[in-house]
Write a protein that holds these residues in place. Structure first.
Motif, PDB file in Angstrom:
ATOM      1  N   LEU A 107     -38.126  29.023  43.922  1.00  0.00           N
ATOM      2  CA  LEU A 107     -37.350  27.931  43.329  1.00  0.00           C
ATOM      3  C   LEU A 107     -36.427  27.267  44.341  1.00  0.00           C
ATOM      4  O   LEU A 107     -35.950  26.151  44.109  1.00  0.00           O
ATOM      5  CB  LEU A 107     -36.541  28.449  42.143  1.00  0.00           C
ATOM      6  CG  LEU A 107     -35.152  29.054  42.404  1.00  0.00           C
ATOM      7  CD1 LEU A 107     -34.325  29.004  41.130  1.00  0.00           C
ATOM      8  CD2 LEU A 107     -35.214  30.441  42.955  1.00  0.00           C
ATOM      9  N   LYS A 108     -36.150  27.935  45.481  1.00  0.00           N
ATOM     10  CA  LYS A 108     -35.271  27.367  46.495  1.00  0.00           C
ATOM     11  C   LYS A 108     -36.023  26.449  47.464  1.00  0.00           C
ATOM     12  O   LYS A 108     -35.385  25.675  48.195  1.00  0.00           O
ATOM     13  CB  LYS A 108     -34.599  28.482  47.302  1.00  0.00           C
ATOM     14  CG  LYS A 108     -33.723  29.412  46.483  1.00  0.00           C
ATOM     15  CD  LYS A 108     -33.079  30.472  47.372  1.00  0.00           C
ATOM     16  CE  LYS A 108     -32.204  31.422  46.584  1.00  0.00           C
ATOM     17  NZ  LYS A 108     -31.532  32.412  47.454  1.00  0.00           N
ATOM     18  N   GLU A 109     -37.335  26.540  47.503  1.00  0.00           N
ATOM     19  CA  GLU A 109     -38.100  25.835  48.531  1.00  0.00           C
ATOM     20  C   GLU A 109     -38.548  24.451  48.080  1.00  0.00           C
ATOM     21  O   GLU A 109     -38.652  24.168  46.884  1.00  0.00           O
ATOM     22  CB  GLU A 109     -39.307  26.678  48.954  1.00  0.00           C
ATOM     23  CG  GLU A 109     -38.903  27.956  49.673  1.00  0.00           C
ATOM     24  CD  GLU A 109     -40.026  28.566  50.485  1.00  0.00           C
ATOM     25  OE1 GLU A 109     -41.196  28.240  50.234  1.00  0.00           O
ATOM     26  OE2 GLU A 109     -39.719  29.381  51.382  1.00  0.00           O
ATOM     27  N   TRP A 110     -38.794  23.611  49.073  1.00  0.00           N
ATOM     28  CA  TRP A 110     -39.310  22.252  48.907  1.00  0.00           C
ATOM     29  C   TRP A 110     -40.781  22.302  49.296  1.00  0.00           C
ATOM     30  O   TRP A 110     -41.141  22.996  50.251  1.00  0.00           O
ATOM     31  CB  TRP A 110     -38.525  21.327  49.822  1.00  0.00           C
ATOM     32  CG  TRP A 110     -38.548  19.869  49.494  1.00  0.00           C
ATOM     33  CD1 TRP A 110     -38.443  19.295  48.267  1.00  0.00           C
ATOM     34  CD2 TRP A 110     -38.630  18.797  50.444  1.00  0.00           C
ATOM     35  NE1 TRP A 110     -38.462  17.930  48.377  1.00  0.00           N
ATOM     36  CE2 TRP A 110     -38.574  17.594  49.712  1.00  0.00           C
ATOM     37  CE3 TRP A 110     -38.751  18.727  51.830  1.00  0.00           C
ATOM     38  CZ2 TRP A 110     -38.627  16.334  50.314  1.00  0.00           C
ATOM     39  CZ3 TRP A 110     -38.804  17.487  52.430  1.00  0.00           C
ATOM     40  CH2 TRP A 110     -38.739  16.305  51.674  1.00  0.00           C
ATOM     41  N   PRO A 111     -41.680  21.605  48.554  1.00  0.00           N
ATOM     42  CA  PRO A 111     -43.110  21.686  48.892  1.00  0.00           C
ATOM     43  C   PRO A 111     -43.377  21.440  50.376  1.00  0.00           C
ATOM     44  O   PRO A 111     -42.842  20.494  50.967  1.00  0.00           O
ATOM     45  CB  PRO A 111     -43.731  20.593  48.013  1.00  0.00           C
ATOM     46  CG  PRO A 111     -42.820  20.515  46.822  1.00  0.00           C
ATOM     47  CD  PRO A 111     -41.440  20.748  47.377  1.00  0.00           C
ATOM     48  N   TYR A 112     -44.205  22.278  50.974  1.00  0.00           N
ATOM     49  CA  TYR A 112     -44.439  22.202  52.421  1.00  0.00           C
ATOM     50  C   TYR A 112     -45.013  20.863  52.856  1.00  0.00           C
ATOM     51  O   TYR A 112     -44.668  20.350  53.935  1.00  0.00           O
ATOM     52  CB  TYR A 112     -45.365  23.339  52.862  1.00  0.00           C
ATOM     53  CG  TYR A 112     -44.714  24.709  52.871  1.00  0.00           C
ATOM     54  CD1 TYR A 112     -43.340  24.853  52.695  1.00  0.00           C
ATOM     55  CD2 TYR A 112     -45.463  25.859  53.063  1.00  0.00           C
ATOM     56  CE1 TYR A 112     -42.741  26.097  52.698  1.00  0.00           C
ATOM     57  CE2 TYR A 112     -44.869  27.119  53.066  1.00  0.00           C
ATOM     58  CZ  TYR A 112     -43.502  27.225  52.884  1.00  0.00           C
ATOM     59  OH  TYR A 112     -42.907  28.461  52.889  1.00  0.00           O
ATOM     60  N   HIS A 113     -45.898  20.269  52.038  1.00  0.00           N
ATOM     61  CA  HIS A 113     -46.475  18.986  52.466  1.00  0.00           C
ATOM     62  C   HIS A 113     -45.428  17.865  52.451  1.00  0.00           C
ATOM     63  O   HIS A 113     -45.567  16.867  53.150  1.00  0.00           O
ATOM     64  CB  HIS A 113     -47.690  18.608  51.606  1.00  0.00           C
ATOM     65  CG  HIS A 113     -47.389  18.329  50.175  1.00  0.00           C
ATOM     66  ND1 HIS A 113     -47.234  19.316  49.237  1.00  0.00           N
ATOM     67  CD2 HIS A 113     -47.222  17.150  49.516  1.00  0.00           C
ATOM     68  CE1 HIS A 113     -46.984  18.769  48.055  1.00  0.00           C
ATOM     69  NE2 HIS A 113     -46.975  17.464  48.194  1.00  0.00           N
ATOM     70  N   TYR A 114     -44.329  18.044  51.695  1.00  0.00           N
ATOM     71  CA  TYR A 114     -43.237  17.074  51.751  1.00  0.00           C
ATOM     72  C   TYR A 114     -42.577  17.096  53.128  1.00  0.00           C
ATOM     73  O   TYR A 114     -42.166  16.050  53.656  1.00  0.00           O
ATOM     74  CB  TYR A 114     -42.191  17.383  50.685  1.00  0.00           C
ATOM     75  CG  TYR A 114     -42.548  16.976  49.270  1.00  0.00           C
ATOM     76  CD1 TYR A 114     -43.801  16.463  48.943  1.00  0.00           C
ATOM     77  CD2 TYR A 114     -41.617  17.119  48.238  1.00  0.00           C
ATOM     78  CE1 TYR A 114     -44.114  16.106  47.643  1.00  0.00           C
ATOM     79  CE2 TYR A 114     -41.917  16.764  46.933  1.00  0.00           C
ATOM     80  CZ  TYR A 114     -43.167  16.263  46.635  1.00  0.00           C
ATOM     81  OH  TYR A 114     -43.462  15.912  45.342  1.00  0.00           O
TER      82      TYR A 114
END
Length: 362
Positions: free
Chosen positions: A211-218
């Motif tokens: 829940l803390k992470e931002w999508p890697y492809h972003y």
């Protein structure tokens, strides 16, 4: 002849009666600030009792109606143990040991898993550092951490307040009975030469829960935009993500990590340890964080990217209990298309535009 009364404060206040003379004792553990009896019990000789409250309370001990011990930390040896290896926890809590020594005019021994970050700094000159597990003789001992009782965030034993409902720094100030204040005494670091000649932005895409992470492809899309503006993008997370348009620097040691952050034009991070490193060096941080309200991390030098149009701030909702064993934990939307929508809805273009504005005024 008399029985011997032994009073100790190793994390919890404890009274033990030793001796062969049969006698009954009423033991009362009193909060001297409020005059409230926090716990009482009757014991006999060769028995002990204690109060289970482990955070700082100024204890007076009353036995059979007589005060036999008055709380006073002045000039006493006190141990404070940071019970977490996490970067953010350590950086947030260590300065509070200095404040504790100042407030109570005592001699503090501090145990952390990263003593090398602090022990040579002038602000810590009166703090004695030891490694976790080392023994010693102390008047009182305290542990600082985020604790659970029966699988739920504790309130009343380790913490006076549930730790997920307050800022990270306040978890320490509440346990140590200090006024809540964001204090940064820095880290032990001397800059080395610039690691990249070109202008660059550091990013920290990894954290300790989904829940803390931002999508890697972003991150890849954002890096492409920044590359177009003449900025290199350097991933300094310890993990190797091998993303496009990004210079990946996995498994850096602490000194090299500090050095990349020190020379960077800006840092974009999450609610994670690298953001706290950047804060400790008094560098500005752009944080993508929509699961916890502003002010629950640090505030100095911080710009947060949030989106209150979607589900947000579940971390502080008292209805939910974080499951650290479930990477995909999302209390409102797990196993749906809206899982972790709090961060998925923050698009790279939005982060890019905010960063351009920040770089103008840097």
């Amino acid at each position: 002849m008399k029985n011997k009364i032994e009073i100790t404060f190793k994390y919890e206040p404890k009274v033990e009666i030793k001796g062969d003379i049969p006698k009954e004792y009423l033991i009362e553990f009193i909060n001297s600030d409020t005059n409230i009896v926090e716990h009482s019990s009757k014991i006999k000789n060769n028995m002990w009792t204690k109060c289970n409250k482990r955070y700082h309370i100024p204890w007076d001990i009353r036995i059979n109606g007589e005060i036999v011990h008055k709380w006073n930390l002045k000039d006493k040896n006190i141990r404070i143990s940071l019970d977490s290896k996490s970067i953010g926890d350590t950086l947030a809590w260590a300065p509070q040991a200095v404040e504790f020594a100042k407030k109570y005019k005592c001699k503090v021994t501090l145990s952390t898993f990263h003593n090398e970050w602090f022990k040579t700094l002038p602000e810590y000159k009166n703090i004695n550092f030891i490694h976790p597990g080392e023994s010693g003789n102390y008047y009182a001992c305290y542990k600082v951490g985020w604790y659970m009782t029966e699988g739920k965030w504790d309130e009343g034993i380790y913490h006076p307040t549930k730790p997920n409902t307050i800022p990270l720094i306040q978890a320490a100030t509440d346990i140590l009975d200090l006024p809540y204040k964001e204090i940064n005494y820095g880290v032990n670091f001397k800059p080395k030469s610039r690691p990249i000649k070109e202008k660059y932005i550091c990013i920290g895409p990894h954290s300790t829960a989904g829940l803390k992470e931002w999508p890697y492809h972003y991150w890849e899309e954002l890096a492409s935009m920044l590359n177009g503006k003449g900025y290199k993008v350097v991933d300094i997370s310890y993990e190797d993500h091998n993303k496009k348009n990004i210079i990946n620097k996995p498994k850096l040691n602490w000194i090299d990590t500090f050095n990349y952050l020190y020379h960077a034009e800006y840092f974009i991070g999450l609610g994670s340890g690298l953001s706290w490193f950047n804060w400790a060096m008094e560098k500005p941080t752009l944080m993508i964080n929509n699961f916890i309200p502003y002010g629950y991390e640090f505030t100095k030098g911080l710009t947060k990217v949030e989106d209150y149009s979607v589900c947000n701030n579940c971390w502080v909702d008292t209805k939910f209990q974080f499951d650290k064993g479930n990477w995909d934990w999302c209390p409102r939307n797990q196993n749906t298309l809206s899982q972790h929508i709090c961060h998925k809805n923050i698009k790279p273009q939005k982060v890019y535009q905010i960063l351009l504005q920040l770089l103008k005024f840097k």
